[in-house]
Design a protein around this motif. Structure first.
Motif, PDB file in Angstrom:
ATOM      1  N   LYS A 208       0.823  -1.212   0.000  1.00 57.03           N
ATOM      2  CA  LYS A 208       0.000   0.000   0.000  1.00 57.03           C
ATOM      3  C   LYS A 208       0.857   1.261   0.000  1.00 57.03           C
ATOM      4  O   LYS A 208       0.351   2.359  -0.201  1.00 57.03           O
ATOM      5  CB  LYS A 208      -0.891   0.019   1.254  1.00 57.03           C
ATOM      6  N   ALA A 209       2.137   1.109   0.281  1.00 60.42           N
ATOM      7  CA  ALA A 209       3.009   2.288   0.381  1.00 60.42           C
ATOM      8  C   ALA A 209       3.365   2.830  -0.993  1.00 60.42           C
ATOM      9  O   ALA A 209       3.310   2.120  -1.989  1.00 60.42           O
ATOM     10  CB  ALA A 209       4.281   1.921   1.139  1.00 60.42           C
ATOM     11  N   GLU A 210       3.761   4.086  -0.993  1.00 58.49           N
ATOM     12  CA  GLU A 210       4.171   4.722  -2.251  1.00 58.49           C
ATOM     13  C   GLU A 210       5.389   3.986  -2.828  1.00 58.49           C
ATOM     14  O   GLU A 210       5.445   3.704  -4.013  1.00 58.49           O
ATOM     15  CB  GLU A 210       4.513   6.183  -1.960  1.00 58.49           C
ATOM     16  N   ASN A 211       6.345   3.693  -1.943  1.00 57.88           N
ATOM     17  CA  ASN A 211       7.492   2.885  -2.359  1.00 57.88           C
ATOM     18  C   ASN A 211       7.507   1.595  -1.532  1.00 57.88           C
ATOM     19  O   ASN A 211       8.011   1.572  -0.409  1.00 57.88           O
ATOM     20  CB  ASN A 211       8.799   3.654  -2.163  1.00 57.88           C
ATOM     21  N   GLN A 214      10.780   0.501   0.045  1.00 55.92           N
ATOM     22  CA  GLN A 214      11.133   1.264   1.250  1.00 55.92           C
ATOM     23  C   GLN A 214      10.326   0.790   2.461  1.00 55.92           C
ATOM     24  O   GLN A 214      10.866   0.628   3.556  1.00 55.92           O
ATOM     25  CB  GLN A 214      10.873   2.760   0.998  1.00 55.92           C
ATOM     26  N   GLU A 313      17.623   7.914   1.069  1.00 59.90           N
ATOM     27  CA  GLU A 313      16.445   7.304   1.704  1.00 59.90           C
ATOM     28  C   GLU A 313      16.815   6.016   2.443  1.00 59.90           C
ATOM     29  O   GLU A 313      16.336   5.775   3.557  1.00 59.90           O
ATOM     30  CB  GLU A 313      15.376   7.004   0.638  1.00 59.90           C
TER      31      GLU A 313
END
Ligand code: AMP
Ligand code: MG
Length: 481
Positions: A208-211, A214, A313
């Motif tokens: 569900k995360a953007e990346n 990460q 990051e």
């Protein structure tokens, strides 16, 4: 009795992830022990464990129906030195049951065995069974032990020893070293496939995360920060925190030269091969951080389009390890001391005092449960070289407790839940191993029974609580597997 249903999701990954391989059937297998509690959790009929089909599965005979055995490939840093190809040299993944890997450890050579025989001696199998199950009951994430069998043949180590196979259960056997293998081979596609698989299997929320990469990395770091703090909470020293023994689901894996320390010493190591103390009790957070840095590196090719931004990051996620570990560590030790919140000053004094006085780590904390009992204070003081130091520490601690505002009753409740009475003491594990090598599994069974309830005082189990006598102290542990 229902048949076991295997799923083979790892076997469905591309060929370069493993080599399909059959086990060497043990010539004359005999069951040492089987774990009916774990079987039930896995949806395996406990009756199966003691059946002929069970013994056949645990001893490498004709793979169970639906299983698709394979040896996984991975690389790794061992004591900081790079090995480009390790892999399951003495283990075989049979497949997954209820989402958990079922693996035979000690079932013969594979293409990754290098100079090894692919077998296990009974000693390390006994150690892994006892310690991994004890870790589980203590609340430390860990691989588990479903069964142990002797094979009926000898293996050659320093001497001839009975061979054995452990059936290991894990959330998966994917390691930091698995990622490193594909990273080192510049195989970006495989790296992506492995990451997608790892996310789906262990960290589906990351999708569900953007990346997602990460989010995956962040979640792994969180689990390892907690895991390392839990090891330290109970005085556990893993002993061989190589990147190939650093599992991405965040479970303790590979019980080689591991040990629970007796006398407290932050620089304590047991492993015969850890001469520089790289994996000492107090160095474990640094080493976990180092391993996770290697994982960050390995994930860098699939992190994002902008290389510089990716590096920044990754670093920033890695930096979260320290805070996260510290929080868990401070909380764990404030509970052990019966304090409602971390108190860095008292903890520092406690560690310093324990080190100087060479007090037994487990008894120091478990005796806090009994200060109010008859002779409780004297017993606590007896753990110290100098009674006056014990008395001074108790005074300091009582003041810290009173100042914190917690009631004595609530403080005791914390102490009781955080401090086990029974741990797998090295000399007891050793005793179980020595007897097991002669075919007597009674000490092993008895120890396992006691360790099922580590936080409850058990009458008749006093000897399992005690620190070793001078002549019983285990100084060194060996991989010996
Ligand atoms: P470990 O230190 O137990 O994590 O093992 C490191 C590597 O050595 C892994 O690739 C193992 O599969 C391999 N290995 C350890 N013992 C043996 C053995 N008896 N035979 C073959 N390979 C082994
Ligand atoms: Mg290993």
């Amino acid at each position: 009795m229902n048949a076991i249903t295997f799923n083979n999701s790892y076997a469905a990954l591309p060929d370069q992830f493993y080599t399909k391989q059959q086990a060497d059937p043990a010539p004359d297998p005999k069951l040492i022990i089987a774990n009916s509690g774990l079987a039930t959790e896995l949806g395996i009929d406990p009756e199966f464990l003691n059946s002929e089909a069970g013994l056949a599965m645990f001893s490498g005979h004709n793979p169970p129906q639906g299983a698709d055995p394979l040896a996984m490939v991975y690389a790794g840093h061992q004591f900081g030195g790079w090995s480009a190809r390790l892999g399951d040299g003495r283990a075989l993944l049979l497949g997954e049951v209820s989402g958990y890997d079922i693996q035979l450890k000690g079932s013969g050579r594979t293409p990754y065995s290098r100079g090894g025989d692919g077998k296990s001696a009974v000693g390390p199998v006994i150690r892994e069974y006892i310690v991994s199950e004890a870790m589980h009951v203590l609340g430390i994430p860990t691989t588990r032990a479903l069964a142990a069998v002797t094979t009926g043949e000898n293996v050659i180590r320093e001497t001839r020893l009975p061979g054995a196979i452990l059936t290991r259960v894990a959330s998966s056997h994917i390691r930091v070293g698995t990622f490193q293998y594909f990273y080192a081979n510049n195989d970006k596609k495989a790296l992506q496939t492995l990451t997608d698989y790892g996310i789906q299997r262990h960290y589906p929320d990351a999708l569900k995360a953007e990346n997602p990469v990460q989010a995956f990395y962040t979640a792994i770091i969180k689990r390892h920060a907690k895991l390392t703090a839990l090891w330290m909470k109970f005085g556990f020293i893993h002993g061989v925190m190589n990147t190939d023994n650093c599992q991405i689901a965040g479970e303790t894996i590979d019980y080689g030269p591991c040990a629970f320390m007796d006398d407290f010493n932050p620089l304590k190591v047991f492993s015969s091969i850890d001469q520089k103390g790289r994996y000492a009790w107090g160095r474990q957070p640094q080493m976990a951080h180092w391993n996770l840095m290697r994982l960050g590196e390995a994930l860098s090719p699939i992190w994002g389009a902008d290389e510089d931004a990716s590096v920044k990051e990754i670093q920033s996620v890695l930096d979260s390890f320290g805070t996260s570990f510290n929080n868990h560590f401070q909380t764990a030790f404030s509970q052990k001391l019966g304090l409602p919140a971390p108190n860095a000053a008292i903890l520092e004094t406690t560690f310093k005092t324990m080190t100087e006085e060479e007090t037994d780590f487990t008894l120091f904390f478990s005796h806090l449960r009994r200060l109010d009992q008859d002779g409780g204070r004297a017993k606590f003081s007896a753990l110290f070289k100098q009674t006056s130091v014990a008395e001074a520490w108790l005074e300091l601690w009582q003041t810290a407790r009173d100042d914190s505002g917690i009631t004595a009753k609530d403080s005791q409740a914390l102490i009781r839940t955080a401090n086990p009475i029974y741990i797998p003491r090295n000399h007891r594990v050793e005793e179980a191993i020595l007897a097991g090598q002669k075919g007597n599994y009674e000490p092993m069974h008895r120890l396992i029974e006691v360790l099922k309830n580590p936080f409850e005082q058990q009458s008749g189990a006093e000897e399992y609580e005690q620190a070793p006598q001078a002549e019983e102290v285990v100084q060194q542990t060996f991989c010996g597997t």
